[in-house]
Write a protein that holds these residues in place. Structure first.
Motif, PDB file in Angstrom:
ATOM      1  N   TYR A  85      86.439  -9.708 -55.429  1.00 52.52           N
ATOM      2  CA  TYR A  85      87.783 -10.186 -55.831  1.00 52.52           C
ATOM      3  C   TYR A  85      87.682 -11.159 -57.010  1.00 52.52           C
ATOM      4  O   TYR A  85      88.485 -11.092 -57.947  1.00 52.52           O
ATOM      5  CB  TYR A  85      88.462 -10.861 -54.644  1.00 52.52           C
ATOM      6  CG  TYR A  85      89.835 -11.409 -54.992  1.00 52.52           C
ATOM      7  CD1 TYR A  85      90.934 -10.560 -55.139  1.00 52.52           C
ATOM      8  CD2 TYR A  85      90.018 -12.779 -55.197  1.00 52.52           C
ATOM      9  CE1 TYR A  85      92.186 -11.062 -55.484  1.00 52.52           C
ATOM     10  CE2 TYR A  85      91.265 -13.284 -55.537  1.00 52.52           C
ATOM     11  CZ  TYR A  85      92.343 -12.422 -55.673  1.00 52.52           C
ATOM     12  OH  TYR A  85      93.577 -12.928 -56.018  1.00 52.52           O
ATOM     13  N   THR A 115      89.414 -10.585 -60.699  1.00 49.75           N
ATOM     14  CA  THR A 115      90.350 -11.491 -61.376  1.00 49.75           C
ATOM     15  C   THR A 115      89.977 -11.698 -62.845  1.00 49.75           C
ATOM     16  O   THR A 115      90.843 -11.938 -63.688  1.00 49.75           O
ATOM     17  CB  THR A 115      90.378 -12.858 -60.672  1.00 49.75           C
ATOM     18  OG1 THR A 115      89.044 -13.391 -60.600  1.00 49.75           O
ATOM     19  CG2 THR A 115      90.957 -12.729 -59.269  1.00 49.75           C
ATOM     20  N   LYS A 116      88.688 -11.571 -63.147  1.00 49.04           N
ATOM     21  CA  LYS A 116      88.233 -11.726 -64.532  1.00 49.04           C
ATOM     22  C   LYS A 116      88.192 -10.396 -65.278  1.00 49.04           C
ATOM     23  O   LYS A 116      88.432 -10.340 -66.481  1.00 49.04           O
ATOM     24  CB  LYS A 116      86.838 -12.368 -64.560  1.00 49.04           C
ATOM     25  CG  LYS A 116      86.820 -13.791 -64.020  1.00 49.04           C
ATOM     26  CD  LYS A 116      85.427 -14.390 -64.105  1.00 49.04           C
ATOM     27  CE  LYS A 116      85.412 -15.824 -63.590  1.00 49.04           C
ATOM     28  NZ  LYS A 116      84.061 -16.424 -63.667  1.00 49.04           N
TER      29      LYS A 116
END
Length: 293
Positions: A238, A242-243
């Motif tokens: 996760y 997100t990046k």
């Protein structure tokens, strides 16, 4: 007497916690390898489908002919997608690359030719397939040239094969090492109860009855350790997502589900099996042998 029971209970709880943590750490490594092996296939597919085959079109081709050719190519079983590059786009890219307009030296005549850029499906992105695909594409009268990087295609396929072999070997070695580590930790937990096992055997308890609590504890430890490993890996994926949101094209939900299932099954099966073997070992021992272990 009460103090001894408390100390024994604390010691047993500490052993269970230690076994859970150590097993979870091993399962995290197992999960990373499984995740890498499964993701490598998707990564190879993405890399292969990004390889471009360029069809250089003749100067006299018309827009309707280009549209018809593009539609026909999109219907081919080996084509992933087709993109039309006009003469104007080629000129704009050349101008940007060189820093000046090359048509200034040709009386503003654009001598660049239009092209179709085609991405193949991963199963066809190899030298053997490109032989008959290239021959088929060259049969079109309006196609001047079919350009594709054979060396790059071979290099990608070779690197993918090498990486797959390395990952499989690593997975086998890690499975052996993890089995050894978890087996040692489980054996230590059973070792602390060897006298209890012998006492129950003396009062007439069956081997199955003696094994049952150890097996259930092993199943619970394997389940908890697997859940910890799944949560840690899930959090890592996760954070990566997100990046880099595009990572889900490689680490798909299917890959995550299979990885989680493998960790869960591996954690439960290996702790249960090791506990079963360890308990049986002490069940076969005589009273005098328990002090020599």
């Amino acid at each position: 007497m009460g103090k001894r029971r408390k100390k024994s209970g604390k010691r047993s709880s500490l052993q269970v916690i230690t076994l859970c943590i150590s097993t979870a750490l091993v399962l995290i490594l197992v999960g990373l390898v499984v995740l890498s092996v499964l993701s490598a296939r998707n990564l190879s597919k993405v890399v292969k489908e990004n390889l471009t085959v360029t069809l250089v079109l003749s100067e006299d081709i018309t827009e309707p002919e280009i549209a018809q050719m593009k539609k026909a190519l999109e219907g081919k079983r080996y084509v992933q997608q087709v993109k039309y590059i006009s003469k104007e786009q080629v000129l704009a890219e050349a101008t940007k690359a060189m820093g000046y307009d090359p048509t200034e030296f040709t009386d503003h005549n654009n001598f660049y030719t239009a092209s179709l850029e085609m991405n193949l499906k991963s199963d066809y992105a190899n030298r053997d397939s490109m032989k008959w695909i290239g021959a088929e594409l060259k049969k079109h009268q309006k196609v001047k040239e079919v350009d594709f990087r054979e060396d790059l295609m071979d290099q990608v396929n070779d690197n993918i094969k090498k990486a797959s072999i390395v990952l499989i070997v690593l997975a086998v070695l890690l499975a052996i090492i993890s089995f050894s580590l978890i087996s040692n930790h489980v054996r230590l937990g059973v070792y602390a109860s060897r006298f209890n096992i012998h006492t129950m055997k003396l009062v007439g308890a069956s081997w199955g009855f003696i094994r049952r609590p150890f097996i259930w504890r092993a199943i619970c430890i394997g389940l908890v350790a697997a859940l910890i490993a799944i949560l840690v890996l899930g959090a890592g994926v996760y954070a990566w997502y997100t990046k880099t949101p595009d990572i889900l094209n490689i680490i798909t939900w299917e890959v995550l589900a299979i990885t989680g299932g493998v960790i869960l099954l591996f954690g439960i099966i290996i702790t249960t099996f090791c506990s079963y073997v360890s308990v049986n070992r002490f069940l076969r021992m005589k009273a005098g042998d328990l002090y020599k272990v």
